[in-house]
Design a protein around this motif. Structure first.
Motif, PDB file in Angstrom:
ATOM      1  N   UNK A   1       0.834  -1.204   0.000  1.00  0.00           N
ATOM      2  CA  UNK A   1       0.000   0.000   0.000  1.00  0.00           C
ATOM      3  C   UNK A   1       0.868   1.254   0.000  1.00  0.00           C
TER       4      UNK A   1
ATOM      5  N   UNK B   1      -0.840  12.253   0.120  1.00  0.00           N
ATOM      6  CA  UNK B   1      -1.695  13.210   0.808  1.00  0.00           C
ATOM      7  C   UNK B   1      -1.172  14.615   0.543  1.00  0.00           C
TER       8      UNK B   1
ATOM      9  N   UNK C   1      -1.331  18.428   2.577  1.00  0.00           N
ATOM     10  CA  UNK C   1      -1.671  19.019   3.877  1.00  0.00           C
ATOM     11  C   UNK C   1      -1.676  20.527   3.733  1.00  0.00           C
TER      12      UNK C   1
ATOM     13  N   UNK D   1      -5.000  16.718   6.561  1.00  0.00           N
ATOM     14  CA  UNK D   1      -4.464  15.815   5.541  1.00  0.00           C
ATOM     15  C   UNK D   1      -5.599  15.317   4.658  1.00  0.00           C
TER      16      UNK D   1
ATOM     17  N   UNK E   1      -6.443  12.857   1.212  1.00  0.00           N
ATOM     18  CA  UNK E   1      -5.917  11.808   0.351  1.00  0.00           C
ATOM     19  C   UNK E   1      -6.105  12.168  -1.117  1.00  0.00           C
TER      20      UNK E   1
ATOM     21  N   UNK F   1      -4.199   6.557  -4.059  1.00  0.00           N
ATOM     22  CA  UNK F   1      -3.528   5.486  -3.353  1.00  0.00           C
ATOM     23  C   UNK F   1      -3.400   4.265  -4.266  1.00  0.00           C
TER      24      UNK F   1
ATOM     25  N   UNK G   1      -2.679  -0.208  -4.075  1.00  0.00           N
ATOM     26  CA  UNK G   1      -2.566  -1.418  -3.245  1.00  0.00           C
ATOM     27  C   UNK G   1      -1.643  -2.442  -3.876  1.00  0.00           C
TER      28      UNK G   1
ATOM     29  N   UNK H   1      -6.122   3.973  -7.194  1.00  0.00           N
ATOM     30  CA  UNK H   1      -7.490   4.448  -7.013  1.00  0.00           C
ATOM     31  C   UNK H   1      -7.451   5.878  -6.517  1.00  0.00           C
ATOM     32  N   UNK H   2      -8.571   6.575  -6.736  1.00  0.00           N
ATOM     33  CA  UNK H   2      -8.640   7.975  -6.358  1.00  0.00           C
ATOM     34  C   UNK H   2      -8.998   8.132  -4.891  1.00  0.00           C
TER      35      UNK H   2
ATOM     36  N   UNK I   1      -9.719  11.597  -2.023  1.00  0.00           N
ATOM     37  CA  UNK I   1     -10.685  12.679  -1.817  1.00  0.00           C
ATOM     38  C   UNK I   1     -10.491  13.844  -2.799  1.00  0.00           C
TER      39      UNK I   1
ATOM     40  N   UNK J   1       2.670  14.644   1.149  1.00  0.00           N
ATOM     41  CA  UNK J   1       3.250  13.531   1.891  1.00  0.00           C
ATOM     42  C   UNK J   1       2.922  12.212   1.210  1.00  0.00           C
TER      43      UNK J   1
ATOM     44  N   UNK K   1       1.272   2.764   9.294  1.00  0.00           N
ATOM     45  CA  UNK K   1       1.535   3.646   8.163  1.00  0.00           C
ATOM     46  C   UNK K   1       2.826   4.420   8.402  1.00  0.00           C
TER      47      UNK K   1
ATOM     48  N   UNK L   1       5.376   7.472   6.948  1.00  0.00           N
ATOM     49  CA  UNK L   1       5.334   8.676   6.133  1.00  0.00           C
ATOM     50  C   UNK L   1       6.729   9.129   5.719  1.00  0.00           C
TER      51      UNK L   1
ATOM     52  N   UNK M   1      -4.829   4.278  14.446  1.00  0.00           N
ATOM     53  CA  UNK M   1      -3.438   4.657  14.632  1.00  0.00           C
ATOM     54  C   UNK M   1      -3.357   6.085  15.168  1.00  0.00           C
TER      55      UNK M   1
ATOM     56  N   UNK N   1      -0.657   9.289  15.570  1.00  0.00           N
ATOM     57  CA  UNK N   1       0.568   9.816  14.987  1.00  0.00           C
ATOM     58  C   UNK N   1       0.987  11.086  15.713  1.00  0.00           C
TER      59      UNK N   1
ATOM     60  N   UNK O   1       4.637  12.638   9.416  1.00  0.00           N
ATOM     61  CA  UNK O   1       3.985  12.019  10.566  1.00  0.00           C
ATOM     62  C   UNK O   1       4.773  10.796  11.016  1.00  0.00           C
TER      63      UNK O   1
ATOM     64  N   UNK P   1       4.385   7.352  13.392  1.00  0.00           N
ATOM     65  CA  UNK P   1       3.435   6.487  14.067  1.00  0.00           C
ATOM     66  C   UNK P   1       3.823   6.311  15.529  1.00  0.00           C
TER      67      UNK P   1
ATOM     68  N   UNK Q   1     -11.112   0.953   3.587  1.00  0.00           N
ATOM     69  CA  UNK Q   1      -9.856   0.899   4.325  1.00  0.00           C
ATOM     70  C   UNK Q   1      -8.716   1.577   3.592  1.00  0.00           C
ATOM     71  N   UNK Q   2      -8.779   1.657   2.279  1.00  0.00           N
ATOM     72  CA  UNK Q   2      -7.686   2.296   1.552  1.00  0.00           C
ATOM     73  C   UNK Q   2      -7.689   3.805   1.662  1.00  0.00           C
ATOM     74  N   UNK Q   3      -8.844   4.351   2.022  1.00  0.00           N
ATOM     75  CA  UNK Q   3      -8.993   5.802   2.033  1.00  0.00           C
ATOM     76  C   UNK Q   3      -8.945   6.309   3.471  1.00  0.00           C
ATOM     77  N   UNK Q   4      -7.773   6.270   4.056  1.00  0.00           N
ATOM     78  CA  UNK Q   4      -7.633   6.664   5.451  1.00  0.00           C
ATOM     79  C   UNK Q   4      -7.972   8.136   5.646  1.00  0.00           C
TER      80      UNK Q   4
ATOM     81  N   UNK R   1      -7.959  11.329   8.333  1.00  0.00           N
ATOM     82  CA  UNK R   1      -7.275  11.792   9.535  1.00  0.00           C
ATOM     83  C   UNK R   1      -8.102  12.850  10.239  1.00  0.00           C
TER      84      UNK R   1
END
Lengths: 115, 113
Positions: A31, A35, A37, A43, A45, A48, A50, A56-57, A59, A90, A104, A106, B34, B36, B44, B46, B98-101, B103
């Motif tokens: 993954x 992001x 910021x 933050x 997205x 992303x 996998x 995939x898109x 936000x 990021x 995760x 960064x 999680x 951070x 960030x 963790x 789950x892929x679209x975390x 924050x």
């Protein structure tokens, strides 16, 4: 222990220019994500992935392209930079344990200014 | 979409006090959460990862609890130090996205000597 490496750390562009932000990880993570910021926005997205060949898109994907040809690299392309894309970017990566993201990690960030 | 709220937005305490940071989320069907830390101008880092089956996780002076049913997590930092000054963020990804975390906006902490 490199972890997640982003380049460049700083970049200034003129409106309409294109560029690529590089992200590489050496942890064999499936993954990876990008992001941005911004002050007061937190933050958000952008895109992303996998695994190699799968993206995939998120936000706020408009104005950005990604591809994932290898496990290690996940570049973010700005097609035609706009002042609204001035931000700190990021990259983050994670293993997929049990089908979900784990811890995760960064990168240090890339600060982009578009004039 | 997971909505994440962190309270307080900012916190200033004298050295030695305990810190309590709160994270609430709307979708309780998460598989982990999680916490951070972000220092100014940095990425960030963790701090703790709590699996959905756990109720808490500890690392040194840090302890995080998770109550999925109420959609809340709390990060406790014992005996705060000036080096704890940073912004603290939480991320509770739902199982169906789950892929679209998402924050939280974070809690900015200042610990004064």
């Amino acid at each position: 222990n490199a972890g997640v490496t982003q380049t460049p750390k700083f970049q200034v562009l003129k409106t309409g220019q294109s560029m690529t932000l590089q992200c590489a990880q050496d942890m064999n993570h499936e993954y990876m994500s990008w992001y941005r910021q911004d002050p007061g926005m937190g933050l958000r997205l952008i895109h992303y992935s996998v695994g190699a060949g799968i993206t995939d898109q998120g936000e706020v994907p408009n104005g950005y392209n990604v591809s994932r040809s290898t496990t290690e690299d996940f570049p973010l392309r700005l097609l035609s930079a706009a002042p609204s894309q001035t931000s700190v970017y990021f990259c983050a990566s994670s293993s997929l344990a049990g089908g979900y993201t784990g811890e995760l990690f960064f990168g240090e960030g890339s600060r982009l200014t578009v004039l | 979409k997971q909505e994440v709220t962190q309270i307080p937005a900012a916190l200033s305490v004298p050295e030695g006090e305990n810190l309590v940071l709160n994270c609430s989320f709307t979708d309780s069907a998460i598989y982990n959460l999680q916490w951070f830390r972000q220092d100014p101008g940095k990425g960030l880092t963790s701090l703790l990862l709590i699996q959905s089956s756990q109720r808490e996780q500890t690392s040194g002076r840090l302890n995080a609890s998770l109550d999925k049913s109420s959609g809340r997590s709390t990060l406790y930092i014992a005996a705060s130090q000036p080096g704890d000054s940073a912004t603290y963020l939480c991320a509770p990804p739902p199982t169906d996205s789950w892929g679209k975390l998402q924050f939280g906006a974070g809690t900015q902490v200042v610990v004064t000597p």
